[in-house]
Motif scaffolding. Structure first.
Motif, mmCIF file in Angstrom:
data_model
loop_
_atom_site.group_PDB
_atom_site.id
_atom_site.type_symbol
_atom_site.label_atom_id
_atom_site.label_comp_id
_atom_site.label_asym_id
_atom_site.label_seq_id
_atom_site.Cartn_x
_atom_site.Cartn_y
_atom_site.Cartn_z
ATOM 1 N N SER A 26 0.859 -1.187 0.000
ATOM 2 C CA SER A 26 0.000 0.000 0.000
ATOM 3 C C SER A 26 0.894 1.235 0.000
ATOM 4 O O SER A 26 2.036 1.196 0.475
ATOM 5 N N CYS A 218 -14.685 2.106 1.063
ATOM 6 C CA CYS A 218 -13.834 1.134 0.375
ATOM 7 C C CYS A 218 -14.606 0.431 -0.732
ATOM 8 O O CYS A 218 -15.830 0.309 -0.669
ATOM 9 N N SER A 221 -10.762 -2.599 -6.220
ATOM 10 C CA SER A 221 -10.046 -1.712 -7.139
ATOM 11 C C SER A 221 -10.486 -1.963 -8.578
ATOM 12 O O SER A 221 -10.920 -3.061 -8.941
ATOM 13 N N GLU A 225 -5.878 1.157 -11.005
ATOM 14 C CA GLU A 225 -5.549 1.441 -9.609
ATOM 15 C C GLU A 225 -4.574 0.433 -9.018
ATOM 16 O O GLU A 225 -3.742 0.778 -8.180
ATOM 17 N N THR A 231 -6.940 -5.852 -11.513
ATOM 18 C CA THR A 231 -8.266 -5.246 -11.408
ATOM 19 C C THR A 231 -9.260 -5.836 -12.408
ATOM 20 O O THR A 231 -10.466 -5.829 -12.166
ATOM 21 N N THR A 268 -9.548 -0.485 -2.972
ATOM 22 C CA THR A 268 -9.285 0.958 -3.021
ATOM 23 C C THR A 268 -10.003 1.647 -1.867
ATOM 24 O O THR A 268 -11.191 1.425 -1.646
ATOM 25 N N GLN A 270 -11.055 5.257 -0.321
ATOM 26 C CA GLN A 270 -11.284 6.644 -0.741
ATOM 27 C C GLN A 270 -11.684 7.506 0.448
ATOM 28 O O GLN A 270 -12.371 7.036 1.355
ATOM 29 N N ALA A 296 -7.457 8.672 -3.133
ATOM 30 C CA ALA A 296 -7.649 7.226 -3.013
ATOM 31 C C ALA A 296 -6.300 6.531 -2.921
ATOM 32 O O ALA A 296 -5.319 6.978 -3.517
ATOM 33 N N THR A 298 -4.657 2.273 -2.684
ATOM 34 C CA THR A 298 -5.005 0.871 -2.828
ATOM 35 C C THR A 298 -4.232 0.020 -1.826
ATOM 36 O O THR A 298 -3.115 0.355 -1.435
#
Length: 698
Positions: A26, A218, A221, A225, A231, A268, A270, A296, A298
């Motif tokens: 992360s 959340c 993703s 991202e 993804t 992800t 946010q 944001a 991930t």
């Protein structure tokens, strides 16, 4: 366990020796202007997970390396494997002409890194790093991208070949109107490796915090991202709860979740503002609370499927996962973690409590204590100072002596607040309170633990002998621990106690405290404001209304867009163009909507005018009756002509009244023209000529 790692060894066999094995990570950020060179810089906090022997910890990574620097071992690995072994860094941005620029910044990135956590049996390490990256000034958004090779093959994602890892953040360096500084992204604590059993349903909790006190949501993703490979092919039967950030993985489908299957999950996180915020120098600068995403990050981690996962679990009296603690400077934060094995083996026991704090900061931790029911426990504590102000995440991971570990981290959010020094009057010969809290000083949300200090002093010999709660309408308020002596700057014979409370509902609480010396006592009351959950968090305002919560969160007000009404802006304005019964445009006019409450009417056949075609046009104004007629019908503009003239505009000489010699005027049905019918012996247009007696019609 030996079989597990034999399988992992097999999975890594297709990877080159100079390729690290990535287990997730992360990346979060803050932005600031460096006063030393006046440059705008991004402070990145990086968490990365690796298979032991391939990561920055080096060829071996025993538990003793926890919290140690990776500077030398990273350097050794790069020397042996090549400068891009641990990936490359890029920066991407658009200039004022919307042209995209990409720059390789790998050579300018300097990391300060250390080992955050390690599990030698599961062969994974987690490292935390800080790095500072200068970014172009006067640019709205900058993407910072960290990529490299590779994950293992991810069968659950249908990726037989290990894809490239991809961590990316989009940084906005413009200041917020509420904090007067650039936005700070959410921060999360994580572990990189999850071992999940078949035929189970797992709920994996993510604990994230936001230094700007933004709300956090959340989701899985998407797009780039976490890299297009991850993804676009997420693990089946996996979902994320938006509000709680809980990942649900259902492994009951035996066609998908088979022993030794591997996969990667990317989530992800946010952040959304809780209040109306304006970002300076932006066209769409206004950010609506709980609606507009500010930034944001991930979180990615590796999943390995096993037949049985006898993971240890946390038990009471451990506070619930994701519990919030509000701690005021001056008191000690202390919490107890308790756990037990789930294996039916009666000899299985807890071997390790791995405690981590945001950014790798240290804590005080007791040795493991064992009690009945195979329960083990440790206490973790520290005394926050002014340097700790802000938010922190404290997490625990537990392992048993067979190498099985708890599925997810058990984490708490710690909010360190300043204790405001409000001097009190010195009472000679009597106890008095020192720096007593004023209304508004003690504020915390419902269901959060709150802990704050109370100081008292007395010039009487022996000083303060007791501080206790005399009365309170806060049912949970109590004194924690014993009376604690403090230095003389607080007054003669000064002592301190710690007050702790956790209220299940919001409102104002009154706590009356009594400070005693050997001769007398003094009572003084403090108020604590227990905040209800923000009513705007559920976005009650409809139709893009803006929610404003009351100061005590007891109610909310919706600021509606133009035309909308009601408590939640639920009442829409009537249709701008009306309806068949009550049209906006009258007399057959055509209505065109130009705004929320504005319209424009195009009136038909030029017979009506006005904003709504409500006025009849006087056709005589435009009628041209000339000098030989007069308009007599305002609806049609019809002209009445004087004798001798005819036509729509009375501009045609008429035979009527000019047929001579008793001639008769006749209008033809076929041609609509007027002619004179002359008597015998006359002819001509007006019967003005004499003939031989025959009848003539001209």
């Amino acid at each position: 366990m030996a079989l597990l790692f034999a399988v992992l060894l097999c999975l890594t066999g297709c990877l080159a020796d100079d390729t690290p094995i990535f287990y997730g990570g992360s990346m979060s950020f803050t932005t600031f202007r460096d006063e030393t060179d006046n440059a705008v810089k991004v402070h990145l906090k990086l968490l990365t997970g690796w298979k032991i022997s391939t990561g920055p910890c080096g060829n071996t990574c025993p538990r003793s390396r926890t919290r140690s620097s990776t500077t030398q071992s990273r350097k050794n690995m790069l020397t042996a494997k090549g400068p891009n072994y641990f990936g490359k860094w890029e920066m991407e941005w658009k200039d004022q002409h919307k042209q995209v620029h990409t720059r390789d910044i790998s050579n300018t990135v300097n990391l300060t890194e250390k080992v955050e956590s390690v599990n030698p049996r599961a062969e994974w390490e987690l490292d935390t790093a800080d790095l500072y990256v200068p970014i172009p000034d006067q640019i709205q958004y900058v993407d910072i991208i960290f990529t490299g090779n590779a994950w293992l093959g991810l069968s659950l994602n249908k990726l037989s070949r290990g894809p490239e890892w991809h961590l990316q953040v989009k940084v906005n360096s413009h200041s917020r109107s509420d904090t007067m500084r650039p936005n700070r992204s959410p921060v999360v604590q994580m572990k990189p490796f999850f071992k999940l059993g078949v035929n189970r349903t797992y709920e994996i909790s993510l604990t994230a915090m936001d230094e700007d006190d933004d709300a956090i949501h959340c989701r899985l993703s998407k797009y780039v991202e976490a890299g297009p490979a991850i993804t676009s092919k997420s693990i089946p039967n996996t979902s994320v709860d938006k509000d709680s950030c809980t990942i649900r993985v259902d492994t009951t489908d035996s066609r998908v979740f088979v022993e030794n299957a591997t996969g990667a999950i990317a989530v992800t996180i946010q952040d959304y503002t809780r209040k109306l915020v304006v970002l300076k120098e932006e066209e769409d600068a206004i950010k609506i609370p709980y609606v507009h995403v500010i930034s944001a990050v991930t979180v990615q981690f590796f999943v390995f499927i096993v037949e049985h996962a006898d993971e240890p679990i946390f038990v009471d009296p451990t506070p619930s996962n994701r519990q919030t603690f509000i701690i005021y400077v001056g008191v000690e934060f202390m919490v107890e973690f308790c756990a037990r094995p789930t294996s039916p083996d009666p000899n299985r026991k807890i071997e390790l409590f791995d405690i981590t704090r945001t950014g790798g900061r240290e804590t005080n931790q007791t040795d493991i204590r064992y009690s009945g029911g195979r329960i083990a426990s440790v206490r973790v504590s520290w005394i926050p100072t002014e340097a700790d102000l802000g938010k922190d995440i404290l997490c625990a991971r537990v392992e048993d002596d067979a190498g099985f570990e708890s599925v997810d981290l058990h984490c708490f959010t710690i909010v360190i607040k300043p204790y405001e020094p409000h001097p009190q009057n010195h009472l000679q010969g009597r106890p008095y309170f020192v720096f007593f809290p004023l209304p508004g000083d003690i504020v915390f949300p419902e269901r959060a633990f709150c802990k704050f200090p109370i100081y008292a002093a007395s010039s009487t010999f022996g000083g303060i002998t007791n501080i206790s709660i005399r009365s309170s309408d806060a049912l949970t308020a109590h004194v924690v621990g014993n009376l604690i002596p403090v230095n003389s700057s607080y007054g003669p014979g000064a002592k301190m106690v710690q007050i702790e409370m956790k209220e299940s509902s919001g409102g104002v609480r009154r706590i009356c405290l009594e400070a005693s010396d050997k001769n007398s006592s003094t009572i003084q009351c403090v108020t604590a404001n227990v905040l209800k959950k923000d009513p705007c968090e559920v976005t009650p305002c409809q139709n893009q209304g803006h929610c404003i919560a009351s100061e005590d969160h007891d109610d909310f007000y919706c600021q509606c867009k133009l035309g909308f009404e009601g408590k939640t802006c639920e009442k829409s304005p009537p249709p701008v163009c009306g309806n068949l019964t009550h049209p906006a445009c009258l007399n057959g006019g055509h209505c065109f909507k130009t705004g929320v409450e504005t319209f424009f009417c195009v009136c038909t056949t030029h017979k009506f005018t006005g904003i709504r075609c409500e006025n009849k046009v006087d056709q005589c104004i435009s009628a041209n009756c000339g000098t030989h007629g007069i308009c007599v019908d305002t609806d049609t503009g019809k002209c009445n002509c004087t004798d001798g003239y005819t036509g729509q505009h009375c501009n045609i000489r008429s035979s009527v009244g000019v047929c001579q010699n008793e001639g008769i005027c006749y209008k033809s049905i076929l041609t609509a023209r007027e002619r004179c019918v002359c008597p015998v012996s006359f002819y001509g247009e007006s019967c003005e000529n004499i003939t031989d007696g025959s009848l003539n019609i001209i």
